[in-house]
Design a protein around this motif. Sequence first.
Motif, PDB file in Angstrom:
ATOM      1  N   GLU A 202     -16.135  30.053 -24.718  1.00  0.00           N
ATOM      2  CA  GLU A 202     -17.652  30.548 -25.450  1.00  0.00           C
ATOM      3  C   GLU A 202     -18.397  28.945 -26.375  1.00  0.00           C
ATOM      4  N   VAL A 203     -16.937  28.280 -26.720  1.00  0.00           N
ATOM      5  CA  VAL A 203     -17.606  27.677 -27.218  1.00  0.00           C
ATOM      6  C   VAL A 203     -18.141  25.754 -26.727  1.00  0.00           C
ATOM      7  N   CYS A 208     -20.505  22.267 -26.000  1.00  0.00           N
ATOM      8  CA  CYS A 208     -20.086  21.209 -25.266  1.00  0.00           C
ATOM      9  C   CYS A 208     -21.639  20.796 -24.349  1.00  0.00           C
ATOM     10  N   ASN A 209     -21.527  18.973 -23.921  1.00  0.00           N
ATOM     11  CA  ASN A 209     -22.157  18.642 -22.351  1.00  0.00           C
ATOM     12  C   ASN A 209     -21.280  18.142 -21.873  1.00  0.00           C
ATOM     13  N   ARG A 210     -19.797  17.790 -21.833  1.00  0.00           N
ATOM     14  CA  ARG A 210     -19.090  17.690 -20.528  1.00  0.00           C
ATOM     15  C   ARG A 210     -17.653  18.329 -21.260  1.00  0.00           C
ATOM     16  N   GLU A 223     -16.415  17.953 -15.803  1.00  0.00           N
ATOM     17  CA  GLU A 223     -16.948  18.228 -15.482  1.00  0.00           C
ATOM     18  C   GLU A 223     -18.350  18.674 -16.572  1.00  0.00           C
ATOM     19  N   THR A 224     -19.869  18.850 -15.888  1.00  0.00           N
ATOM     20  CA  THR A 224     -20.484  18.515 -17.018  1.00  0.00           C
ATOM     21  C   THR A 224     -20.520  20.393 -17.228  1.00  0.00           C
ATOM     22  N   LEU A 228     -20.623  23.467 -14.604  1.00  0.00           N
ATOM     23  CA  LEU A 228     -19.490  24.548 -14.513  1.00  0.00           C
ATOM     24  C   LEU A 228     -19.969  26.057 -14.556  1.00  0.00           C
ATOM     25  N   PHE A 229     -21.664  26.286 -15.118  1.00  0.00           N
ATOM     26  CA  PHE A 229     -22.455  27.570 -15.602  1.00  0.00           C
ATOM     27  C   PHE A 229     -23.203  27.467 -15.145  1.00  0.00           C
TER      28      PHE A 229
END
Length: 232
Positions: A202-203, A208-210, A223-224, A228-229
């Motif tokens: 979750e954090v 985060c960008n990467r 990964e960016t 990832l999502f």
Amino acid sequence: MIKFQNVSKVYENKGQKTEALKEINVTVDKGDIFGVIGFSGAGKSTLLRTVNLLENPSTGEVLVDGKHLASLSKHQLRQEQKKIGMIFQHFHLLHSKTVYENVALPLGLSRVSKKEVDKRVRETLDFVGLSDKLQSYPDQLSGGQKQRVGIARALVTNPSILLCDEATSALDPQTTISILNLLKQINEEYKITILIITHEMEVIKEICNRVAVMENGRIIETETVFNLFTDP
Ligand code: ADP
Ligand code: ADP
């Protein structure tokens, strides 16, 4: 910019060897919010601590803004370490000192006038939203407030890098979000590069960008967070 080049770390305790880091190669760009995620024991904390040389790599190099800290003189190293702030899961505040004194502490070691110290401590505590808690003691604060003191203490020397060691793991979800928003604001307003280690996806997802995924001392993927999502 933080560049890890072939970084390995072996701990030796009573003849027992633990390979905490294995040939880490990764670059954290200037101004990025970079996350490292992995289970307990993956090596995240060791990795973070090689940046400001709380741990020395066994082999390989860590370059911070192009400088190889391990090769600097003691005086130069102290100067560079001031540019690297750090915050912790359990805050590491001094309980016998007030909020004001905790934040002033890192400035006490440098040649800054009392007036300048006072100005910077007040400005920084104002920025993190604690200008009404200057004379409180850490034990009188909530978890989120304690972390804001930790953040102020890390920022008061005007660092270019902020290292976050499970900085929200001791906080409830709502307080976590408010602290992550503060980190985002710090990144945007002060252009500070932020390196976060956490076991909580979750954090990573929130700010985060990467992201690098760690397992058994290795980075198994970088990964960016967008990729990832996002479904391909
Ligand atoms: P994480 O932060 O992902 O939980 P750590 O970097 O704390 O991982 O630990 C990585 C490995 O190194 C673990 O196996 C841990 O037990 C070991 N380790 C960490 N610190 C020390 C130390 N000071 N002495 C010996 N082994 C250590
Ligand atoms: P959280 O769940 O966010 O950690 P707390 O329940 O610890 O929050 O604290 C909520 C409020 O109570 C905060 O505004 C804090 O200032 C105050 N507070 C917490 N502990 C104390 C204490 N020991 N003395 C005085 N005020 C406190």
